[in-house]
Design a protein around this motif. Structure first.
Motif, PDB file in Angstrom:
ATOM      1  N   ASP A  67       4.975   8.380 -10.586  1.00 39.58           N
ATOM      2  CA  ASP A  67       5.669   9.525  -9.997  1.00 39.58           C
ATOM      3  C   ASP A  67       4.846  10.132  -8.865  1.00 39.58           C
ATOM      4  OD1 ASP A  67       7.718   9.191 -11.784  1.00 39.58           O
ATOM      5  OD2 ASP A  67       7.085  10.806 -13.130  1.00 39.58           O
ATOM      6  N   ASP A  68       3.528  10.190  -9.040  1.00 40.24           N
ATOM      7  CA  ASP A  68       2.666  10.740  -7.992  1.00 40.24           C
ATOM      8  C   ASP A  68       2.741   9.888  -6.727  1.00 40.24           C
ATOM      9  OD1 ASP A  68       2.001  12.428 -10.049  1.00 40.24           O
ATOM     10  OD2 ASP A  68      -0.167  12.093  -9.920  1.00 40.24           O
ATOM     11  N   TYR A  71       6.076  10.342  -4.985  1.00 42.99           N
ATOM     12  CA  TYR A  71       6.159  11.624  -4.283  1.00 42.99           C
ATOM     13  C   TYR A  71       5.362  11.578  -2.984  1.00 42.99           C
ATOM     14  CZ  TYR A  71       5.378  16.478  -3.035  1.00 42.99           C
ATOM     15  OH  TYR A  71       5.307  17.652  -2.337  1.00 42.99           O
TER      16      TYR A  71
END
Length: 372
Positions: A67-68, A71
């Motif tokens: 997810d990091d 993003y």
């Protein structure tokens, strides 16, 4: 195991293993000399075959884009992946490049220059040097071939390009000596010079799915410290809707928005070609700047044409030597996954995605081939 969020999905065992790998990498870097030229003074050619004892297969890697990472890539249009190649692999690659350095071609003619004279990106005058055929050197290409399906990069390739991704351009080494020119800013989902939409470079994100029509993969083979120059980018420009202000493409205006990522040898910068990027003049007098640039694309996207132009079709025949099944899958030409395309799985194996046999039999009766 799917590692979609590093803060919640890593087990304590996995986390400890990854921390150990990071500590080992840091220690090796500290012990390594500052430049590949110095490394060569202490290494014999006999050690070439034993340099990569810590192969990628012996490490643990995430199996999905986190997810990091998702993003940060969506925010900036690029991401730096740290320590993809080990110091030993970087050393091996630089030794091989040294043996082929006489094949480098300098962009010295006016028609080949990448920056406008008397601008910040032009440097002191020498042209950039290009070295091709990097995947055609037999066993010497081992490290550079590993990038095609490197287990640290495959989850990111899948997250940005989708399964069935393929190599789209012939990769090559970029070399800049002290004072050598950079590269005028270029690219953009909306072209930074004309303001026109670039569908063949475009970045999109719909319903949580990132796709880049063309992905740059810059493998750093020397350190790029603050102020050294080399690869630069305008973060967030993959979402820009307008052309650049006058002078910005040459670094003459709004230079505070042009970022040179600080990287170490072995790091990889993944960037959407829809993100405006270029290179700054090289200022480090102690080492020649080196990186190896690849471009990859989704299964059905195409920009280059080299997979059609050698020996009656396909990439240069020497490129296929000593490939793993996964690496070979990345050299497939562009076509849809459902048409018997090899896909790399999370465990590194390859599976063929296909339609049912009855449909293929029908197409064979109708068209004389199983594939329409």
């Amino acid at each position: 195991m799917s590692h979609t969020n590093p803060s919640s999905s890593f087990s304590s065992e996995d986390d400890a293993a990854l921390k150990t790998n990071r500590h080992l990498t840091t220690a090796r870097r500290v012990q390594s000399p500052a430049t590949h030229l110095q490394i060569l003074q202490t290494t014999t050619t006999e050690s070439l075959s034993t340099m990569a004892t810590a192969s990628p297969e012996t490490k643990r890697y995430p199996t999905e884009m986190s997810d990091d990472e998702r993003y940060l890539f969506d925010l900036n249009g690029y991401i730096v992946v740290r320590g993809v190649l080990t110091p030993a692999e970087v050393e091996e690659a630089n030794q091989v490049i040294d043996r082929h350095a006489h094949e480098m071609v300098e962009r010295s003619d006016d028609e080949l220059r990448n920056a406008v004279q008397d601008t910040k990106l032009y440097g002191q005058g020498p042209g950039r040097k290009d070295l091709g055929r990097v995947l055609e050197w037999g066993p010497e290409s081992r490290v550079l071939k590993s990038i095609l399906a490197h287990p640290r990069l495959v989850p990111l390739f899948h997250g940005i390009l989708g399964k069935g991704y393929h190599m789209d351009h012939l990769p090559f080494v970029l070399a800049q000596d002290h004072g050598a020119e950079g590269f005028q800013l270029h690219g953009g989902t909306v072209d930074c010079q004309t303001g026109e939409y670039n569908p063949h470079l475009a970045y999109t994100c719909h319903h949580g799915m990132i796709r880049s029509a063309l992905l740059g993969c810059n493998v750093m083979l020397t350190d790029h410290n603050a102020g050294d120059g080399g690869f630069c980018v305008v973060p967030g420009s993959h979402k820009s809707n307008f052309k650049m202000p006058r002078g910005m493409m040459d670094g003459e205006t709004y230079s505070e928005f042009i970022v040179q990522p600080q990287t170490k040898a072995g790091d990889v910068v993944l960037f959407s070609e829809g993100t405006v990027h270029g290179a700054m003049a090289w200022t480090n007098p102690k080492v020649q700047r080196r990186s190896c640039l690849y471009r990859f694309a989704p299964a059905t996207n195409v920009y280059g044409r080299s997979y059609f132009g050698h020996d009656g079709g396909g990439w240069p025949s020497a490129m296929y030597q000593d490939l793993t099944e996964a690496q070979r899958a990345v050299l497939e030409p562009p076509y849809a996954n459902r048409l018997d395309r090899p896909n790399i799985q999370s465990d590194g194996t390859v599976q063929i995605t296909t339609r049912n046999e009855r449909k293929k039999q029908h197409d064979l009766q109708v068209f004389g081939t199983k594939f329409f």
